[in-house]
Design an enzyme around this catalytic site. Structure first.
Site, short mmCIF file in Angstrom:
data_model
loop_
_atom_site.label_atom_id
_atom_site.label_comp_id
_atom_site.label_asym_id
_atom_site.label_seq_id
_atom_site.Cartn_x
_atom_site.Cartn_y
_atom_site.Cartn_z
N GLY A 1 39.76 36.08 45.22
CA GLY A 1 39.25 36.33 46.57
C GLY A 1 39.25 37.83 46.87
N GLY B 1 41.59 39.73 48.05
CA GLY B 1 42.80 40.41 47.60
C GLY B 1 42.83 40.61 46.10
CD GLU C 1 32.12 34.20 63.14
OE1 GLU C 1 31.76 35.37 63.27
OE2 GLU C 1 32.67 33.76 62.11
#
Lengths: 432, 432
Positions: free
Chosen positions: A14, A16, A172
């Site tokens: 991901g 990180g 969202e």
């Protein structure tokens, strides 16, 4: 025989894990990146896959493609089962053993149900591409079933959508579902009017977007209401089942419920036998290493670390990226013989959330934006952060198309059985 | 009270069903289109989804979007269980009953295993979007597992790919798999070299593309060999299991086998209690209606009809389109009181197949093309036939990107468990 290079193993591709791999470029190390997915996912736009605006491949890239030019990096598709901190080995589900000298765990979090795991079946969360296509299927099938049924109660429950949790994902999603119903599906049904869909956004706190400035929260709430979203604050959900939700003593019949209310770290604590907080996050040292295992770092959503000013580091992509870079820097410093303490200092660059296709809120701290200008900044920033030129073009094209025509190009019901609706007597007569 | 309009029910939103609906535009009828998918699929490019060149949403469109401006058309997502020809009703799985005055069955075909249904688990066919993402997952996971394993036999079996059947789908798949391995995956693995993948194309006949001119078959075979495909003609497969295939007394260890060798019509014959051929196709009258049920038409892959010159109508999209238009014309003529016989005359416009990204064969009868020019004609024709402008742009962009960079943007492993590979001892050392 050459000397064995320092072996860095990164678990998780991901934000990180990838930023750690990037920061290690040029270092005299061998890197193995393990992920149980073959793709890096641009999570900030995942809600757009769930609401049929973007297709899966527009926001995901094979991890090995991203790292193809880094000959010292090996990518392995595999699921971690356990970590032997004594032998310094990561063990995968298929029996593969990956030895490390330094280990970076960047495995993120899944959604959590506060002790109500049984809610997951009826209220899926949104973390993976499969989650997104599952939610997309549920949303689209609800309208299909509503079109088929002749029972008005059934139809009302099918056209009621509930999003639990009003952080950025919940806000969202709620905005996008409302737009899906009001714009994209308009004129396509003969019995129902999709614009009559009701979208409820339920939040325990007293405002939406709790991590934003209060003015921006108020603006976001207004923008949601303009889109037709029913915002319900200060409400805690006590029950979720296949027919609806219960909160504040009220019962709401709804066939589609989506969970955006909480996360739980991946099982790093179990793998390490280390101490974790209630959300499963490892309490790491100031340099992001694990207490007692200085060669192991935990970054991003799997870790908890207090920032110097006492504020917790938020669970957002940019915090994971900064953590990944920091862990890599500590490893490089140690290899250079520098063992001075290197505390991680999180720098909050900003928070962004979008509400429908013309409004957004941006909180940079020093600058707060809302409305249409914020929406453009949000859109350009997200296109900029996509991995390659192809996807930038492709996402820009998809957004332009939706902007101009209102049509969403990824409205596919795939994978999984269609829901059953109540039987009809005579379909073609029903229109009258 | 108004008089009930003539009710036309169309089952299937593929090429045949949609073209029937289009042809009925302006007619004084009420139309109900039933499909168990919410999308129309552009099947000629399905192999490109299976080989990660295109994403699912680039070749599929919601049926209701295509028909949104036709207020007299109702679209229903549902699965047909049975047809009551006496009461003139289509019965759906969820109990919905759809009455008709005229019925057009355009339900297509699935792949068939010649009495070996047990092969399906190990040798999936390619008919739906789910089939395509399943094959994509199997292809990509094979390379991932080959990268992990240290057992050379296991690795060889993982890097051996078999396509059974050398019609257009088999030829296109084999070429695309070879290109995937040789171009798209190149430089991304550290243990294996994807270019060492072996792709076998096994065919019972003595040439590939049996329906094409012999010269074009020979050219296609050459083009496949240039791409590294091992073409094996005159071979009948006698066994398929999870470890490989047996044919002509030989055994080939292969972890990935794809079936492109035969199709079976959808269960129209069962629904109607009508006579069918061995492939399950209804033998229809010259006007495409069902013997004894003149108000029911069966078109496309679900029907069999001899053309006036005695040649069977091929199972391709354009034949289904022509059939759909014809059935609609018969219905319109009858409504106008014209009951003169209207035999269907199939007009073969041409056969196209592509081999990799620079070669194709086109057989228009009066014109035969091969090579690079044919590839451009093929590509432009396919873009032209896509449903809307957005998808034309999007597919053109995806192809341009692959053409320029060799990278495929839809290389996602989604939905379903990763295969287990043999355990490794030490992964990071294995590279040497």
């Amino acid at each position: 025989m050459t000397t064995q290079k320092h072996r860095v193993v990164i678990v998780g591709g991901g934000f990180g894990g990838l930023s750690a791999a990037m920061e290690l470029k040029g270092a005299d190390v061998e890197i193995t990146l393990v992920d149980r997915r073959n793709h890096h996912l641009f999570q900030p736009l995942l809600y757009q896959v769930a609401t049929a605006a973007l297709s899966t491949s527009e926001i995901a890239w094979p991890i090995r493609t991203i790292l193809r030019d880094r000959r010292e990096v090996r990518t392995i598709l595999g699921t971690v089962m356990d970590i032997d901190t004594g032998a310094r080995q990561v063990r995968l589900e298929d029996g593969t053993v990956v030895p490390y000298d330094s280990l970076i765990l960047a495995t993120g979090a899944r959604h959590a149900y506060f002790g109500h795991d049984e809610w997951e079946a009826d209220a899926p969360g949104l973390k993976t591409l499969e989650d997104a296509t599952t939610i997309r299927r549920k949303l689209l099938e609800a309208f299909e079933a509503a079109e088929r049924t002749l029972d008005p109660h059934q139809r009302a429950a099918l056209m009621t959508f509930v999003v639990i949790g009003a952080g950025p994902t919940g806000v969202e999603l709620a905005g996008a579902i409302s737009e899906l119903a009001r714009a994209a599906l308009r004129d396509e049904f003969r019995t129902i009017d999709p614009r009559e869909a009701r979208v409820h956004l339920i939040e325990g706190a007293d405002r939406v977007l709790l991590n934003f400035d209060k003015d921006l929260s108020a603006y976001a709430e207004e923008a949601l209401k303009r889109l037709g979203v029913i915002v319900e604050l200060g409400e805690n959900v006590s029950e979720v089942d296949k027919d609806g939700v219960t909160y504040g003593g009220k019962r709401l019949e709804a066939k589609t419920v989506i969970w955006a209310a909480g996360v739980q770290a991946s099982p790093v604590a179990k793998w390490l036998g280390a101490e974790a907080d209630r959300a499963g996050r490892i309490k790491v040292e100031p340099d992001l290493s694990v207490p007692g295992n200085p060669e192991i770092f935990v970054i991003g959503d799997a870790a908890t670390i207090a920032a110097p000013d006492g504020k917790p580091v938020p669970g957002i992509g940019d915090a994971a990226k900064q953590g990944g870079r920091h862990a890599a820097k500590v490893i490089k410093a140690r290899l250079a013989g520098d063992t001075a303490p290197m505390p991680f200092r999180y720098k909050h660059l900003g928070s962004l959330a979008t509400i429908g296709k013309r409004a957004a809120v941006i909180d940079f701290g020093w600058l707060k934006l809302k409305g249409r200008l914020a929406w453009w900044v949000w859109g350009l920033a997200h296109i900029y952060f996509l991995i390659d030129a192809k996807n930038r073009f492709s996402v820009a094209l998809s957004w332009l198309w939706i902007y101009l025509t209102g049509r969403r190009s990824a409205r596919l019901i795939t994978q999984g059985p269609a829901e059953k609706a109540a039987p009809l007597k005579e379909v073609t007569k029903a229109e009258g």
